[in-house]
Design an enzyme around this catalytic site. Sequence first.
Site, mmCIF file in Angstrom:
data_model
loop_
_atom_site.group_PDB
_atom_site.id
_atom_site.type_symbol
_atom_site.label_atom_id
_atom_site.label_comp_id
_atom_site.label_asym_id
_atom_site.label_seq_id
_atom_site.Cartn_x
_atom_site.Cartn_y
_atom_site.Cartn_z
ATOM 1 N N LYS A 13 18.500 14.005 38.928
ATOM 2 C CA LYS A 13 18.546 12.670 39.553
ATOM 3 C C LYS A 13 17.170 12.286 40.115
ATOM 4 C CE LYS A 13 21.815 13.542 42.609
ATOM 5 N NZ LYS A 13 22.077 14.982 42.381
ATOM 6 N N ARG A 88 28.311 10.262 48.185
ATOM 7 C CA ARG A 88 28.767 11.570 47.706
ATOM 8 C C ARG A 88 30.247 11.773 47.971
ATOM 9 N NH1 ARG A 88 23.347 14.286 48.044
ATOM 10 N NH2 ARG A 88 23.525 16.376 47.176
ATOM 11 N N ARG A 127 14.762 28.417 37.265
ATOM 12 C CA ARG A 127 13.689 27.643 37.919
ATOM 13 C C ARG A 127 13.320 28.276 39.267
ATOM 14 N NH1 ARG A 127 13.670 23.608 41.559
ATOM 15 N NH2 ARG A 127 15.905 23.256 41.454
ATOM 16 N N ARG A 139 12.984 25.043 48.719
ATOM 17 C CA ARG A 139 13.814 24.415 49.750
ATOM 18 C C ARG A 139 14.736 25.479 50.320
ATOM 19 N NH1 ARG A 139 16.253 19.111 46.997
ATOM 20 N NH2 ARG A 139 18.149 19.995 47.855
ATOM 21 N N ARG A 150 27.046 24.027 46.708
ATOM 22 C CA ARG A 150 26.756 22.599 46.495
ATOM 23 C C ARG A 150 27.494 22.080 45.270
ATOM 24 N NH1 ARG A 150 20.632 22.295 46.217
ATOM 25 N NH2 ARG A 150 20.850 20.061 46.460
#
Length: 256
Positions: A13, A88, A127, A139, A150
């Site tokens: 996104k 969300r 990644r 992060r 998540r």
Amino acid sequence: MRLILLGPPGAGKGTQALRLVAKYGLVQLSTGDMLRAAVKAASPIGRKVKDIMQSGGLCPDDIVVSIVAERIEQPDARKGFILDGFPRTVPQAAALDRMLKKRGIALDAVIELRVDEDALLKRIENRIAEMKARGEPLRSDDNPEVLRQRLVAYRKQTAPLVAYYRKQNVLRTVNGMAPIPEVTAAIDKALPPEPSTPKSKPVRNGAKRATAKARKPKAAVHLGKKSSKRASSLRKTAAAHKSVGRKSKSGETARP
Ligand code: AMP
């Protein structure tokens, strides 16, 4: 243009939002970024959401809705925006509907980046491992366990928005697993045509031409009345009249 990018974490996104920002001059409104900034600043909101974010859960609707309501009021968001990571939940989507309705604006499209969750998880784990190996900053919620949480939150609370926006007839689904430029092209294709910009110019030019045309017959009628002799000499008379008219105004001879 007002858009929503919908998709699980890691679907791309943010990457696609940046491309849309560059292409359409919209602002990207990422609730994740706003909340991380609040955490960093240790503001009252930041202190409330810090632990929730670190565990991979969703922050309370009222907090997120209030920061979005404030943000879309800013002058840079008037021209258009891309909501990245908001709404969300269904209550957030309903709050957004009310916000937009109050301002007399509507969503142009909700772009769903559809991804295969298992492949996504592997992609993100790779990644993260690569970033760690390169010593790049991660992060705090960038770890496989939090990511799983998540994804669970997405499935339970956010995925119902697909049906919500399909019902509103604004949902456009693209394959988020394709290479980035292909996803971008699919999004471009899915977007509604840009309102007004290319259309407005020809209309204005057309209006000018119409005015000029409308003046000619008037002048001819006017000339026709004045030169009462021969119809065949109308053009000459017109030229003479123009010439006189210009001479009287500017002292110049009129061009043929
Ligand atoms: P993101 O950067 O969009 O992946 O968001 C990071 C984290 O911020 C999420 O895992 C949530 O804890 C929180 N968050 C961001 N946007 C929202 C939202 N619209 N509603 C609730 N929590 C959010």
